[in-house]
Structure formats: C-alpha cells, structure tokens
Design a protein around this motif. Structure first.
Motif, PDB file in Angstrom:
ATOM      1  N   MET A 139       0.737  -1.122   0.067  1.00 31.15           N
ATOM      2  CA  MET A 139      -0.154  -0.040  -0.010  1.00 31.15           C
ATOM      3  C   MET A 139       0.878   1.251  -0.116  1.00 31.15           C
ATOM      4  O   MET A 139       1.873   1.202   0.496  1.00 31.15           O
ATOM      5  N   SER A 140       0.487   2.357  -0.509  1.00 31.72           N
ATOM      6  CA  SER A 140       0.994   3.659  -0.419  1.00 31.72           C
ATOM      7  C   SER A 140       1.165   3.990   0.909  1.00 31.72           C
ATOM      8  O   SER A 140       0.173   3.719   1.729  1.00 31.72           O
ATOM      9  N   VAL A 141       2.100   5.005   1.327  1.00 38.75           N
ATOM     10  CA  VAL A 141       2.255   5.308   2.579  1.00 38.75           C
ATOM     11  C   VAL A 141       0.628   6.566   3.087  1.00 38.75           C
ATOM     12  O   VAL A 141       0.231   6.259   4.216  1.00 38.75           O
ATOM     13  N   GLU A 142       0.325   7.126   2.057  1.00 36.29           N
ATOM     14  CA  GLU A 142      -0.774   7.810   2.271  1.00 36.29           C
ATOM     15  C   GLU A 142      -2.063   6.771   2.667  1.00 36.29           C
ATOM     16  O   GLU A 142      -2.903   7.279   3.471  1.00 36.29           O
ATOM     17  N   ASP A 143      -2.123   5.725   1.983  1.00 34.14           N
ATOM     18  CA  ASP A 143      -3.396   5.056   2.288  1.00 34.14           C
ATOM     19  C   ASP A 143      -3.055   4.300   3.494  1.00 34.14           C
ATOM     20  O   ASP A 143      -4.136   4.036   4.479  1.00 34.14           O
ATOM     21  N   LEU A 144      -1.826   3.951   4.039  1.00 31.94           N
ATOM     22  CA  LEU A 144      -1.480   3.435   5.331  1.00 31.94           C
ATOM     23  C   LEU A 144      -1.912   4.437   6.447  1.00 31.94           C
ATOM     24  O   LEU A 144      -2.488   3.901   7.480  1.00 31.94           O
ATOM     25  N   GLU A 150     -12.631  -6.050   2.749  1.00 39.76           N
ATOM     26  CA  GLU A 150     -13.919  -6.545   2.377  1.00 39.76           C
ATOM     27  C   GLU A 150     -14.120  -6.028   1.037  1.00 39.76           C
ATOM     28  O   GLU A 150     -14.330  -4.828   0.712  1.00 39.76           O
ATOM     29  N   ASN A 151     -14.398  -7.094   0.274  1.00 39.07           N
ATOM     30  CA  ASN A 151     -14.067  -6.668  -1.237  1.00 39.07           C
ATOM     31  C   ASN A 151     -12.956  -5.922  -1.624  1.00 39.07           C
ATOM     32  O   ASN A 151     -11.806  -6.335  -1.429  1.00 39.07           O
ATOM     33  N   GLU A 152     -13.355  -4.608  -2.065  1.00 39.85           N
ATOM     34  CA  GLU A 152     -12.017  -3.713  -2.342  1.00 39.85           C
ATOM     35  C   GLU A 152     -11.572  -2.795  -1.328  1.00 39.85           C
ATOM     36  O   GLU A 152     -10.822  -1.966  -1.565  1.00 39.85           O
ATOM     37  N   GLU A 153     -12.293  -2.919  -0.137  1.00 36.94           N
ATOM     38  CA  GLU A 153     -12.056  -1.803   0.750  1.00 36.94           C
ATOM     39  C   GLU A 153     -11.045  -2.519   2.046  1.00 36.94           C
ATOM     40  O   GLU A 153     -11.459  -3.517   2.528  1.00 36.94           O
ATOM     41  N   ALA A 154     -10.058  -1.487   2.193  1.00 30.67           N
ATOM     42  CA  ALA A 154      -9.521  -2.018   3.476  1.00 30.67           C
ATOM     43  C   ALA A 154     -10.060  -1.629   4.540  1.00 30.67           C
ATOM     44  O   ALA A 154     -10.202  -0.557   4.973  1.00 30.67           O
ATOM     45  N   ILE A 155     -10.390  -2.711   5.389  1.00 23.81           N
ATOM     46  CA  ILE A 155     -11.166  -2.292   6.713  1.00 23.81           C
ATOM     47  C   ILE A 155     -10.500  -2.582   8.139  1.00 23.81           C
ATOM     48  O   ILE A 155     -10.896  -2.209   9.110  1.00 23.81           O
ATOM     49  N   THR A 168      -3.425  -2.688  16.214  1.00 23.23           N
ATOM     50  CA  THR A 168      -4.557  -3.593  15.505  1.00 23.23           C
ATOM     51  C   THR A 168      -5.736  -2.524  15.402  1.00 23.23           C
ATOM     52  O   THR A 168      -6.353  -2.086  16.513  1.00 23.23           O
ATOM     53  N   GLY A 169      -6.421  -2.594  14.228  1.00 19.71           N
ATOM     54  CA  GLY A 169      -7.355  -1.697  14.201  1.00 19.71           C
ATOM     55  C   GLY A 169      -8.315  -2.053  13.120  1.00 19.71           C
ATOM     56  O   GLY A 169      -8.039  -2.663  12.059  1.00 19.71           O
ATOM     57  N   ILE A 170      -9.724  -1.849  13.308  1.00 16.93           N
ATOM     58  CA  ILE A 170     -10.533  -2.132  12.423  1.00 16.93           C
ATOM     59  C   ILE A 170     -11.489  -0.925  12.322  1.00 16.93           C
ATOM     60  O   ILE A 170     -11.845  -0.208  13.363  1.00 16.93           O
ATOM     61  N   ILE A 171     -11.959  -0.573  10.994  1.00 14.01           N
ATOM     62  CA  ILE A 171     -12.760   0.554  11.044  1.00 14.01           C
ATOM     63  C   ILE A 171     -13.991   0.714  11.583  1.00 14.01           C
ATOM     64  O   ILE A 171     -14.525  -0.507  11.580  1.00 14.01           O
ATOM     65  N   PRO A 172     -14.523   1.947  12.186  1.00 13.07           N
ATOM     66  CA  PRO A 172     -15.843   1.811  12.817  1.00 13.07           C
ATOM     67  C   PRO A 172     -16.899   0.823  12.213  1.00 13.07           C
ATOM     68  O   PRO A 172     -17.724   0.120  13.058  1.00 13.07           O
ATOM     69  N   ASP A 173     -17.357   1.072  11.007  1.00 19.40           N
ATOM     70  CA  ASP A 173     -18.566   0.247  10.383  1.00 19.40           C
ATOM     71  C   ASP A 173     -18.309  -1.139  10.569  1.00 19.40           C
ATOM     72  O   ASP A 173     -19.289  -1.949  10.124  1.00 19.40           O
ATOM     73  N   TYR A 174     -16.998  -1.873  10.785  1.00 19.51           N
ATOM     74  CA  TYR A 174     -16.894  -3.176  10.524  1.00 19.51           C
ATOM     75  C   TYR A 174     -16.555  -3.946  12.235  1.00 19.51           C
ATOM     76  O   TYR A 174     -16.133  -5.162  12.207  1.00 19.51           O
ATOM     77  N   ARG A 175     -16.656  -2.991  13.089  1.00 22.28           N
ATOM     78  CA  ARG A 175     -16.334  -3.404  14.377  1.00 22.28           C
ATOM     79  C   ARG A 175     -17.497  -4.175  15.081  1.00 22.28           C
ATOM     80  O   ARG A 175     -18.665  -4.125  14.769  1.00 22.28           O
ATOM     81  N   GLY A 176     -17.011  -5.208  15.709  1.00 19.14           N
ATOM     82  CA  GLY A 176     -18.298  -6.020  16.359  1.00 19.14           C
ATOM     83  C   GLY A 176     -18.747  -7.121  15.522  1.00 19.14           C
ATOM     84  O   GLY A 176     -20.050  -7.743  15.858  1.00 19.14           O
TER      85      GLY A 176
END
Length: 286
Positions: free
Chosen positions: A4-9, A50-55, A76-84
């Motif tokens: 991944m690019s640094v910006e995306d990371l 998830e599909n093409e989205e880094a989550i 370790t992190g999960i973006i909010p919409d995918y937590r739980g």
C-alpha cells in the motif's frame, strides 16, 4: 502493508483507531517514524479487505530475545463500520498463522485496560495477561529531599548506551516492547553500582525542543537487584540522575512501568506522579 502507499496506510491507521480511548491519529511523518523506531515490518504486517475496501490491519515487529524469536503486535485496528462483526478475530487468527510462518516463539502485545473487547479477543486466541502496566506524569519541580539517599557515598553511577543494560543479570528483556533497549533510539542508560557490582539500572530519554531546550524526561525502566534491602536507596539514586536537574519545571513521564515494581511506584507516587494510561501486557507462546 508493504503493497500500500504510505498515504493509504496512514489513512487506514487513523480510521482503524477512530473513536479510540486515546487519540492515536498520526500524520505521515509520525507514522513513518514510529514504524522505524519500533522496528515494525510493513512486509509482515497485514491488511484486511472486504471486497475492495481496506477495513482493518495489524502491524508487527520482530526481535530475537534470549535466543527466542519474539513478535510484537504494534497496532491493531478495525474501521468503525466493521467492528463487532468478527473481523478482528479473523485478522488475529491470520496474524498468528503469519507468526508460525515466520518461526516466532513468543508473541507480545499491550492493550488499554478500558478496551475490554480487545482484551477478551486476545484471550480467546490464546494470549494471557502477564503484567499490569502504568504510565505516569509529573509537571513542575521535584522535591529534592524526597530523593535524598541515606548513604550517598555508597553508590556510584555510570551513564551509557541503552544496550549496556543487556548485560545486567536482573534486566527485564521481555518487558513491554517500547521499554526494551532496542526501542531506545536516542536513549540513555544509568547503571547504579556498589563496589563495581551493578545493583540497579534505568533506561530513559531526554526530549529537546527545536531550539535545544529540554522539554521532558521519559523513564522506561528502573529496576533494583531483587532481594536487596537497600532497594529504595538504589531506586532513589537512579531517579535522581534520570530526572536531573530536579528543579527543572519540565514534564516528567514514565512509560509502561510494571505495576508489580512496587518500590518504584511508591517512590513516584510520593513525588506526585499521577497515572494517565494503564495497560495490560499480554503474551502468547506460538
């Protein structure tokens, strides 16, 4: 992560820690500095899609300690919409598989005590709590008399590089990752000796502003040889040197000090240090 690019990371890191108990957001320069200083490997850090989205993601660092290959979960992190929704467990199980592929012997991580969901997840995949950790802070002058030794002539001090504590028989090589000597970029060590025998040590950093003025001290480890009756005097001797000049009104911090280091914590509490972060240290054999 290396794909991944640094910006995306950086964007993924900040989304993954959105709404976290502490503000963990980083800009690009701080993200890269952290990666280098903590010995993190982008090549062996994972991104969950998830599909093409880094989550989600997990960052990993590796060291050899006492002949064992040790891995550290550096975030370790999960973006909010995918937590739980079970994604965190899926990510951790794949990460443990990566550790096996890399011939890791021991895995370490820290977690905030408030983050019960994360602690429960780590326990479900085999991690055990080995230690309570505390971060303390103090601003202003320290009371000099509180660190006065009863026998000042008894102890000698030797300043040096962080690696020197590796030769101390009672050093803590499996301490929290960021307190280990390899993480002490720009750090210092203090060895307390009695008749050439090392009876105590400290690892710390001095932080300076761009104009060269001292802004803060950060203490990472401070230990006395176990079983000595003069433990308190040894710790006082080390702290006097670490935090000198005691009359300076700059900020003094401790990072991930062992809660079980009772003598040190009592001294710091007496000096007016207060807690601002508490974590658990967790370990898993692979």
């Amino acid at each position: 992560m290396s794909e991944m690019s640094v910006e995306d990371l950086v964007a993924l890191w900040n989304k993954g820690f959105e709404g976290y108990y502490l503000n963990s957001s980083l800009d690009m320069s701080k993200f890269m500095a952290r990666t280098v200083h903590e010995g993190l490997s982008l090549e062996h850090s994972l991104v969950l899609y998830e599909n093409e989205e880094a989550i989600g993601f997990v960052m990993n660092g590796f060291r050899t300690i006492e002949g064992k290959k040790v891995a550290w979960n550096g975030g370790t992190g999960i973006i909010p919409d995918y937590r739980g929704k079970g994604f965190g467990k899926h990510l951790m199980l794949r990460n443990l598989q990566l550790y096996q592929e890399q011939d890791v012997d021991i895995a370490l991580l820290e977690a905030l005590v408030q983050n019960e969901a994360a602690i429960n997840l780590y326990q479900k995949v085999g991690y055990e709590i080995t230690e309570q950790l505390v971060c303390l802070q103090h601003t202003g002058e320290l009371h000099v008399n509180l660190l006065e030794s009863k026998f000042p002539e008894k102890y000698s001090l030797r300043q040096g590089h962080p690696v020197e504590v590796n030769a101390v028989p009672f050093n803590k090589p499996m301490s929290a990752w960021q307190t280990q000597w390899p993480s002490m970029k720009g750090g210092e060590s203090i060895l307390v000796t009695v008749a050439e025998e090392v009876v105590g040590y400290a690892l710390f950093k001095r932080v300076y502003a761009e104009n060269g003025s001292l802004t803060s001290f950060v203490l990472y480890q401070c230990e006395a040889c176990p079983g000595r009756e003069d433990e308190t005097e040894i710790l006082k001797t080390a702290l006097r040197e670490v935090f000198a000049p005691l009359t300076s009104s700059c900020t003094r911090l401790t990072m991930n000090i062992r809660h079980s280091n009772e003598g040190l914590n009592e001294l710091l509490a007496g000096l007016g240090f207060t807690s601002f972060v508490e974590q658990v240290h967790m370990l898993r054999h692979i």
